[in-house]
Design a protein around this motif. Structure first.
Motif, mmCIF file in Angstrom:
data_model
loop_
_atom_site.group_PDB
_atom_site.id
_atom_site.type_symbol
_atom_site.label_atom_id
_atom_site.label_comp_id
_atom_site.label_asym_id
_atom_site.label_seq_id
_atom_site.Cartn_x
_atom_site.Cartn_y
_atom_site.Cartn_z
ATOM 1 N N ARG A 1 -6.375 34.870 -17.899
ATOM 2 C CA ARG A 1 -7.497 35.476 -18.150
ATOM 3 C C ARG A 1 -8.571 35.752 -16.737
ATOM 4 O O ARG A 1 -8.053 34.978 -16.150
ATOM 5 C CB ARG A 1 -8.504 33.852 -18.782
ATOM 6 C CG ARG A 1 -9.903 34.082 -18.878
ATOM 7 C CD ARG A 1 -10.442 32.882 -19.706
ATOM 8 N NE ARG A 1 -10.149 31.952 -19.360
ATOM 9 C CZ ARG A 1 -11.297 30.937 -19.897
ATOM 10 N NH1 ARG A 1 -11.530 30.850 -20.901
ATOM 11 N NH2 ARG A 1 -10.840 29.433 -18.735
ATOM 12 N N ARG A 2 -9.078 36.672 -16.953
ATOM 13 C CA ARG A 2 -10.024 36.923 -15.477
ATOM 14 C C ARG A 2 -11.381 37.485 -16.203
ATOM 15 O O ARG A 2 -12.091 37.421 -17.285
ATOM 16 C CB ARG A 2 -9.706 37.933 -15.419
ATOM 17 C CG ARG A 2 -8.238 38.450 -14.671
ATOM 18 C CD ARG A 2 -7.968 37.803 -13.691
ATOM 19 N NE ARG A 2 -7.211 37.701 -12.978
ATOM 20 C CZ ARG A 2 -5.066 36.520 -14.020
ATOM 21 N NH1 ARG A 2 -6.009 35.928 -14.343
ATOM 22 N NH2 ARG A 2 -4.594 36.977 -13.315
ATOM 23 N N ILE A 3 -12.769 36.612 -15.025
ATOM 24 C CA ILE A 3 -13.940 36.281 -15.083
ATOM 25 C C ILE A 3 -14.828 36.799 -14.275
ATOM 26 O O ILE A 3 -14.648 36.645 -13.221
ATOM 27 C CB ILE A 3 -13.892 34.704 -15.720
ATOM 28 C CG1 ILE A 3 -13.078 33.702 -17.060
ATOM 29 C CG2 ILE A 3 -15.708 34.477 -15.551
ATOM 30 C CD1 ILE A 3 -13.583 32.619 -17.097
ATOM 31 N N LYS B 1 -18.149 37.305 -18.115
ATOM 32 C CA LYS B 1 -17.314 37.792 -19.212
ATOM 33 C C LYS B 1 -16.201 37.708 -18.628
ATOM 34 O O LYS B 1 -15.520 38.074 -18.151
ATOM 35 C CB LYS B 1 -18.185 39.822 -19.326
ATOM 36 C CG LYS B 1 -17.197 40.423 -20.178
ATOM 37 C CD LYS B 1 -17.737 42.146 -19.810
ATOM 38 C CE LYS B 1 -16.236 42.396 -20.521
ATOM 39 N NZ LYS B 1 -16.182 42.350 -22.189
ATOM 40 N N ASP B 2 -15.689 37.587 -20.169
ATOM 41 C CA ASP B 2 -14.299 37.541 -19.844
ATOM 42 C C ASP B 2 -13.220 38.653 -20.551
ATOM 43 O O ASP B 2 -13.750 39.444 -21.186
ATOM 44 C CB ASP B 2 -13.735 36.109 -20.212
ATOM 45 C CG ASP B 2 -13.915 35.228 -21.564
ATOM 46 O OD1 ASP B 2 -14.453 36.401 -22.290
ATOM 47 O OD2 ASP B 2 -13.181 34.375 -21.605
ATOM 48 N N ASN C 1 -8.521 40.131 -20.243
ATOM 49 C CA ASN C 1 -7.271 39.037 -20.745
ATOM 50 C C ASN C 1 -6.179 40.140 -20.207
ATOM 51 O O ASN C 1 -6.201 41.443 -20.662
ATOM 52 C CB ASN C 1 -7.290 38.859 -21.556
ATOM 53 C CG ASN C 1 -5.544 38.323 -21.902
ATOM 54 O OD1 ASN C 1 -4.683 38.939 -22.085
ATOM 55 N ND2 ASN C 1 -5.883 36.938 -22.434
ATOM 56 N N CYS D 1 -16.871 44.392 -12.530
ATOM 57 C CA CYS D 1 -17.055 44.371 -13.900
ATOM 58 C C CYS D 1 -18.305 45.357 -14.134
ATOM 59 O O CYS D 1 -18.966 46.090 -13.853
ATOM 60 C CB CYS D 1 -18.640 43.060 -14.014
ATOM 61 S SG CYS D 1 -19.050 42.930 -15.986
ATOM 62 N N ILE E 1 -14.576 40.351 -10.513
ATOM 63 C CA ILE E 1 -13.845 39.699 -11.459
ATOM 64 C C ILE E 1 -12.901 39.107 -10.637
ATOM 65 O O ILE E 1 -12.028 39.619 -10.044
ATOM 66 C CB ILE E 1 -13.412 40.587 -12.622
ATOM 67 C CG1 ILE E 1 -13.858 41.605 -13.033
ATOM 68 C CG2 ILE E 1 -12.573 40.731 -13.297
ATOM 69 C CD1 ILE E 1 -13.775 42.604 -13.679
ATOM 70 N N GLN F 1 -10.124 35.159 -11.067
ATOM 71 C CA GLN F 1 -9.080 34.668 -11.560
ATOM 72 C C GLN F 1 -10.035 32.871 -11.125
ATOM 73 O O GLN F 1 -9.469 32.326 -10.206
ATOM 74 C CB GLN F 1 -7.833 34.294 -11.623
ATOM 75 C CG GLN F 1 -6.666 33.232 -11.813
ATOM 76 C CD GLN F 1 -5.081 33.560 -11.797
ATOM 77 O OE1 GLN F 1 -4.841 33.165 -11.145
ATOM 78 N NE2 GLN F 1 -4.832 33.637 -13.019
ATOM 79 N N ARG F 2 -10.072 32.252 -12.392
ATOM 80 C CA ARG F 2 -10.113 31.018 -11.906
ATOM 81 C C ARG F 2 -9.437 29.871 -12.090
ATOM 82 O O ARG F 2 -8.688 30.111 -12.024
ATOM 83 C CB ARG F 2 -11.577 29.933 -13.337
ATOM 84 C CG ARG F 2 -12.678 30.402 -13.452
ATOM 85 C CD ARG F 2 -13.053 30.309 -15.210
ATOM 86 N NE ARG F 2 -12.946 28.915 -15.359
ATOM 87 C CZ ARG F 2 -13.254 28.067 -16.312
ATOM 88 N NH1 ARG F 2 -13.797 28.557 -17.363
ATOM 89 N NH2 ARG F 2 -12.422 26.311 -16.379
ATOM 90 N N ASP G 1 -7.292 28.344 -14.193
ATOM 91 C CA ASP G 1 -6.490 29.085 -15.311
ATOM 92 C C ASP G 1 -5.099 29.087 -14.344
ATOM 93 O O ASP G 1 -4.086 30.420 -14.861
ATOM 94 C CB ASP G 1 -7.702 30.492 -15.297
ATOM 95 C CG ASP G 1 -8.136 29.583 -16.673
ATOM 96 O OD1 ASP G 1 -8.427 28.770 -17.231
ATOM 97 O OD2 ASP G 1 -9.559 30.368 -16.493
#
Ligand SMILES: [Zn+2]
Length: 219
Positions: A127-129, A135-136, A138, A150, A157, A159-160, A163
């Motif tokens: 996952r990337r946000i 907005k996420d 994958n 984005c 964008i 990676q949390r 995650d």
């Protein structure tokens, strides 16, 4: 329908909750959302909650229960509701069942999305946000643009921290140990229904609809 939705991080609980609430025209109630709203409106409950949050403590059951009770008494819950993120503890679950029974109502079902840990780890680590609009993306099924910007809002964008694989494994361990007693509690009451979380969003939604419709027929 009066429903509770359970599921580990990464099983798609948010989107499935949204789809169910639309399908059955019932409000989706998330205690996280309500807390944020109470805090931003600076209500009495919001001020109470923020005292605990600022100290880094969990908001106690009795405060959360009051918030949920007030929300469930609103008119739009007359036709039913879907609770997401509540109850989290046995005392909260007992409060919910008692509150409903005092109102002459009952909880129809607790829906638990089942997905094995390796699938969840896979999904979350991909996952990337967007740091701006949330907005996420994958890496496997819906990759972000190569420039990492984005397409919706121009945000960056990323990676949390949550995650990363080591963190995911810890989150799942914590989730399983916290949720197991709750799952057992509702199973003993005959309220628990397991929904297969494998497949696309619309396939999982279909699993939900067939289970909910069956429960509806039995009411
Ligand atoms: Zn964005």
């Amino acid at each position: 329908m009066r429903l509770v939705l359970l599921g580990a991080p990464g099983v798609g609980k948010g989107v499935q909750g949204y789809l169910i609430s639309k399908e059955y025209d019932i409000p989706k109630i998330s205690t996280g959302d309500i807390l944020r709203q109470e805090i931003s409106e600076n209500t009495r409950l919001g001020r109470k909650a923020i005292n605990f949050i600022e100290k880094g403590e969990l908001v106690p059951d009795e405060v959360i229960n009051k918030i949920v009770e007030a929300r469930l008494k609103k008119d739009d819950c007359k036709k039913g509701f879907l609770l997401d993120g509540y109850p989290r503890t046995i005392p909260q679950a007992e409060f919910l069942l008692n509150f409903l029974s005092d109102e002459g109502l009952k909880l129809d079902a607790v829906l638990n999305i089942k997905l094995d840990d390796s699938t969840i780890t896979n999904r979350l680590s991909n996952r990337r946000i967007c740091s701006k609009c949330g907005k996420d993306f994958n890496l496997a099924v819906n990759p972000p643009p190569e420039d990492g910007i984005c397409p919706v809002c121009g945000g960056k964008i990323y990676q949390r921290e949550d995650d990363r694989i080591e963190v995911i494994e810890e989150r799942l361990k914590v989730y399983r140990s916290n949720t197991k007693p709750l799952v057992d509690f509702f199973r003993e009451k005959g309220k628990l229904f397991e929904v297969d979380g494998n497949g696309s969003i619309s396939e999982v939604h279909k699993n939900f609809v067939s289970i909910i419709n069956k429960i509806k027929d039995d009411i």
